[in-house]
Scaffold this motif. Structure first.
Motif, PDB file in Angstrom:
ATOM      1  N   ASP A  82       0.818  -1.217   0.000  1.00 43.15           N
ATOM      2  CA  ASP A  82       0.000   0.000   0.000  1.00 43.15           C
ATOM      3  C   ASP A  82       0.850   1.265   0.000  1.00 43.15           C
ATOM      4  O   ASP A  82       0.305   2.377  -0.062  1.00 43.15           O
TER       5      ASP A  82
ATOM      6  N   GLU B 250       2.344   2.665   2.411  1.00 41.24           N
ATOM      7  CA  GLU B 250       2.027   3.492   3.573  1.00 41.24           C
ATOM      8  C   GLU B 250       2.960   3.205   4.747  1.00 41.24           C
ATOM      9  O   GLU B 250       3.351   4.110   5.474  1.00 41.24           O
TER      10      GLU B 250
ATOM     11  N   GLY C 231       1.803   5.493   7.864  1.00 37.37           N
ATOM     12  CA  GLY C 231       0.609   5.881   7.113  1.00 37.37           C
ATOM     13  C   GLY C 231      -0.647   5.227   7.648  1.00 37.37           C
ATOM     14  O   GLY C 231      -1.724   5.833   7.657  1.00 37.37           O
ATOM     15  N   LYS C 232      -0.514   3.997   8.127  1.00 37.09           N
ATOM     16  CA  LYS C 232      -1.673   3.294   8.675  1.00 37.09           C
ATOM     17  C   LYS C 232      -2.054   3.852  10.047  1.00 37.09           C
ATOM     18  O   LYS C 232      -3.243   3.928  10.383  1.00 37.09           O
TER      19      LYS C 232
ATOM     20  N   LYS D 189      -1.659   6.962  10.837  1.00 36.01           N
ATOM     21  CA  LYS D 189      -2.323   8.220  10.452  1.00 36.01           C
ATOM     22  C   LYS D 189      -3.819   7.989  10.230  1.00 36.01           C
ATOM     23  O   LYS D 189      -4.668   8.718  10.766  1.00 36.01           O
ATOM     24  N   LYS D 190      -4.162   6.968   9.464  1.00 34.55           N
ATOM     25  CA  LYS D 190      -5.565   6.678   9.169  1.00 34.55           C
ATOM     26  C   LYS D 190      -6.327   6.267  10.429  1.00 34.55           C
ATOM     27  O   LYS D 190      -7.463   6.701  10.653  1.00 34.55           O
ATOM     28  N   LEU D 191      -5.706   5.437  11.251  1.00 35.34           N
ATOM     29  CA  LEU D 191      -6.359   4.986  12.481  1.00 35.34           C
ATOM     30  C   LEU D 191      -6.646   6.155  13.416  1.00 35.34           C
ATOM     31  O   LEU D 191      -7.720   6.232  14.027  1.00 35.34           O
TER      32      LEU D 191
ATOM     33  N   GLU E 246      -6.958   9.347  12.550  1.00 35.10           N
ATOM     34  CA  GLU E 246      -7.994  10.208  11.955  1.00 35.10           C
ATOM     35  C   GLU E 246      -9.379   9.645  12.220  1.00 35.10           C
ATOM     36  O   GLU E 246     -10.318  10.391  12.538  1.00 35.10           O
ATOM     37  N   ASN E 247      -9.540   8.336  12.101  1.00 37.70           N
ATOM     38  CA  ASN E 247     -10.834   7.711  12.386  1.00 37.70           C
ATOM     39  C   ASN E 247     -11.192   7.813  13.859  1.00 37.70           C
ATOM     40  O   ASN E 247     -12.358   7.996  14.218  1.00 37.70           O
TER      41      ASN E 247
ATOM     42  N   GLU F 231       4.563   9.709   1.285  1.00 37.06           N
ATOM     43  CA  GLU F 231       4.260   8.416   1.888  1.00 37.06           C
ATOM     44  C   GLU F 231       4.196   7.319   0.834  1.00 37.06           C
ATOM     45  O   GLU F 231       4.284   6.144   1.149  1.00 37.06           O
TER      46      GLU F 231
ATOM     47  N   GLU G  29       0.098  -3.506   9.171  1.00 31.05           N
ATOM     48  CA  GLU G  29      -1.217  -3.260   9.766  1.00 31.05           C
ATOM     49  C   GLU G  29      -1.228  -3.660  11.238  1.00 31.05           C
ATOM     50  O   GLU G  29      -1.809  -2.951  12.079  1.00 31.05           O
TER      51      GLU G  29
END
Length: 303
Positions: free
Chosen positions: A75, A77, A81-82, A84-86, A88-89, A172, A289
């Motif tokens: 990906d 990331e 990067g992962k 970051k997404k976690l 943000e959620n 990224e 992940e």
């Protein structure tokens, strides 16, 4: 009779005044919560070190080696990067990343880079600092592979601080996997490792101390080492050295309330090759992940 009436009037008046004072106090208390008095944000002149207690965003600074660059992740990331997404959620806030990790970096390079003024500026501004380091220290000294140098082909040696100074962080999506496959003839030089190990550990401890003191308000997360060559280490000698490294990281982090060590050794011990990229050294997408989930779990997002 008149004295009795007078006493009731005095008592009634005192009760009314008391009630009015209570109401006035309650109104003032509510006002001070809803409408703070005194110097406003518009008129205040913040100091260089001041930061609001509540912020509308999170800033991550990522440092270290190829694991923080995300090498091996399909990906593009990596765990950063992962995370970051976690976050943000989880927080419903925008999360920004400065990723200045460099593939192939060891403690020597990282220690020199974080001491530079440009790097210090970014460290001071970060809410969260994520880093990996140490795998290359052990690999350079201990891993002996017939007809092969290094476990993977590193990216060009670009200084993280040089990237910071230019204001042009690597994207990224720039993570590139190692290009060389791991051959079957591998061994470990434990005598060389024993000789160099104390110096490397000392640099790791210094890195942790410097990051923690440079920004005591930041949450700093060090991602521990795993054993990518477990299948070539039946007597678990290399595993013992990796355990010593991770233990030293825990000891060093325990000196600072804002530093946390996230373990990864058990992930790869339990799942082995299932979590390694095709270069048999870096994590794959599934591994990143798992690492990201652990990192996000220890980051406080309240306040």
């Amino acid at each position: 009779m008149s004295n009795t009436r007078m006493l009731w009037r005095i008592a009634g008046t005192a009760g009314l005044l008391t009630t009015l004072l209570l109401i006035a106090g309650l109104v003032y208390g509510i006002k001070t919560v809803l409408v703070p008095q005194g110097e406003t944000l518009e008129s205040a002149v913040p100091s260089a070190s001041a930061a609001p207690e509540r912020r509308d965003k999170l800033q991550i600074l990522a440092l270290g080696d190829s694991l923080t660059r995300g090498v091996g992740d399909d990906d593009a990331e990596g765990y950063v990067g992962k995370v970051k997404k976690l976050l943000e959620n989880k927080t419903e806030k925008p999360v920004f990343v400065w990723n200045y990790a460099v593939s192939g970096a060891a403690t020597t390079e990282m220690l020199a880079d974080i001491a530079k003024p440009a790097a210090q500026d970014y460290i001071a501004q970060a809410d969260i600092i994520l880093f990996t380091i140490g795998g290359n220290d052990l690999n350079r000294v201990a891993t002996q592979i017939a007809g092969f140098t290094g476990a993977s082909t590193p990216a060009p040696a670009v200084s993280p601080a040089a990237g910071i100074a230019s204001g042009a962080p690597a994207s990224e999506g720039s993570a590139s996997p190692g290009t060389a496959a791991l051959p079957g003839d591998i061994s470990f030089d434990y005598a060389a490792l024993a000789k160099e190990f104390p110096s490397s550990i000392n640099r790791l401890e210094t890195i942790i101390d410097k990051l923690a003191t440079a920004n005591p308000k930041a949450q700093i997360v060090y991602v521990g080492l795993y054993h990518p060559f477990a299948e070539f280490d039946p007597e678990r000698q290399a595993a013992e050295w990796i355990g010593r490294w991770n233990n030293a990281a825990f000891v060093a982090s325990n000196r600072h309330s804002n530093v946390t060590v996230v373990p990864t050794y058990d992930l790869f011990q339990n799942f082995g090759q299932e979590l390694l990229y095709t270069d048999h050294f870096h994590p794959n997408t599934a591994a990143y992940e798992e690492i990201a989930a652990r990192v996000a779990q220890v980051i406080r997002t309240g306040g």
